[in-house]
Scaffold this motif. Structure first.
Motif, short mmCIF file in Angstrom:
data_model
loop_
_atom_site.label_atom_id
_atom_site.label_comp_id
_atom_site.label_asym_id
_atom_site.label_seq_id
_atom_site.Cartn_x
_atom_site.Cartn_y
_atom_site.Cartn_z
N CYS A 9 -7.33 -0.30 -6.56
CA CYS A 9 -5.97 -0.06 -6.04
C CYS A 9 -4.92 -0.10 -7.15
O CYS A 9 -4.85 -1.07 -7.90
CB CYS A 9 -5.63 -1.10 -4.97
N PRO A 10 -4.06 0.94 -7.26
CA PRO A 10 -3.03 0.98 -8.31
C PRO A 10 -1.91 -0.02 -8.12
O PRO A 10 -1.16 -0.29 -9.06
CB PRO A 10 -2.51 2.43 -8.24
N VAL A 11 -1.75 -0.54 -6.91
CA VAL A 11 -0.64 -1.47 -6.66
C VAL A 11 -1.11 -2.87 -6.21
O VAL A 11 -0.29 -3.72 -5.82
CB VAL A 11 0.34 -0.90 -5.60
N CYS A 60 -9.04 3.22 -2.32
CA CYS A 60 -9.87 2.11 -1.86
C CYS A 60 -10.90 2.57 -0.83
O CYS A 60 -12.05 2.14 -0.85
CB CYS A 60 -9.00 1.02 -1.26
N GLY A 119 -5.46 6.24 -0.83
CA GLY A 119 -6.82 6.46 -0.36
C GLY A 119 -7.93 6.07 -1.31
O GLY A 119 -9.11 6.20 -0.97
N TYR A 161 -3.49 2.42 5.71
CA TYR A 161 -4.88 2.03 5.47
C TYR A 161 -5.11 0.60 5.91
O TYR A 161 -4.26 -0.27 5.71
CB TYR A 161 -5.22 2.20 3.99
N ALA A 194 -2.76 -3.84 -3.58
CA ALA A 194 -2.49 -4.15 -2.17
C ALA A 194 -3.63 -4.90 -1.45
O ALA A 194 -3.34 -5.75 -0.62
CB ALA A 194 -2.14 -2.87 -1.41
N PRO A 195 -4.90 -4.61 -1.73
CA PRO A 195 -5.95 -5.37 -1.04
C PRO A 195 -6.01 -6.80 -1.59
O PRO A 195 -6.13 -7.02 -2.80
CB PRO A 195 -7.25 -4.61 -1.37
N CYS A 241 0.82 -1.22 0.00
CA CYS A 241 0.00 0.00 0.00
C CYS A 241 0.86 1.26 0.00
O CYS A 241 1.79 1.39 0.79
CB CYS A 241 -0.91 -0.01 1.22
N ILE A 242 0.50 2.21 -0.91
CA ILE A 242 1.22 3.49 -0.97
C ILE A 242 0.40 4.63 -0.39
O ILE A 242 0.76 5.80 -0.51
CB ILE A 242 1.64 3.81 -2.43
FE1 SF4 Z 1 -3.31 1.58 -0.35
FE2 SF4 Z 1 -4.25 0.58 -2.64
FE3 SF4 Z 1 -5.93 1.60 -0.82
FE4 SF4 Z 1 -4.33 3.20 -2.24
S1 SF4 Z 1 -6.01 1.96 -3.07
S2 SF4 Z 1 -4.72 3.33 0.01
S3 SF4 Z 1 -2.47 1.94 -2.41
S4 SF4 Z 1 -4.61 -0.23 -0.58
#
Ligand code: SF4
Ligand code: SF4
Length: 56
Positions: free
Chosen positions: A48-50, A15, A13, A31, A52-53, A9-10
């Motif tokens: 999410c761009p990376v 998500c 926000g 987060y 992470a969830p 997660c970066i």
């Molecule tokens: Fe983190 Fe992804 Fe949520 Fe952004 S969308 S806050 S990178 S988990």
């Protein structure tokens, strides 16, 4: 079942804005998902761009 946010997660926000039940909260730039509120819908993972969830 619930989603969990990984170390990738970066903190963007995106998500939290997308979650239909407000299960994602931020504290000190980190987060996290409230597993008891999560509906397992996957919307956070989709936005999410990376990636992470992750489904647990
Ligand atoms: Fe983190 Fe992804 Fe949520 Fe952004 S969308 S806050 S990178 S988990
Ligand atoms: Fe919210 Fe759906 Fe992500 Fe669960 S899977 S935290 S309900 S957006």
């Amino acid at each position: 079942m619930a989603y969990k946010i990984s170390e990738d997660c970066i903190g963007c926000g995106a998500c939290a804005a997308e979650c239909p039940v407000g299960a994602i909260s931020e504290a000190d730039g980190k987060y996290a998902i409230d597993a008891s509120a999560c509906l397992d819908c996957g919307a956070c993972a989709g936005t999410c761009p990376v990636g992470a969830p992750q489904a647990e």
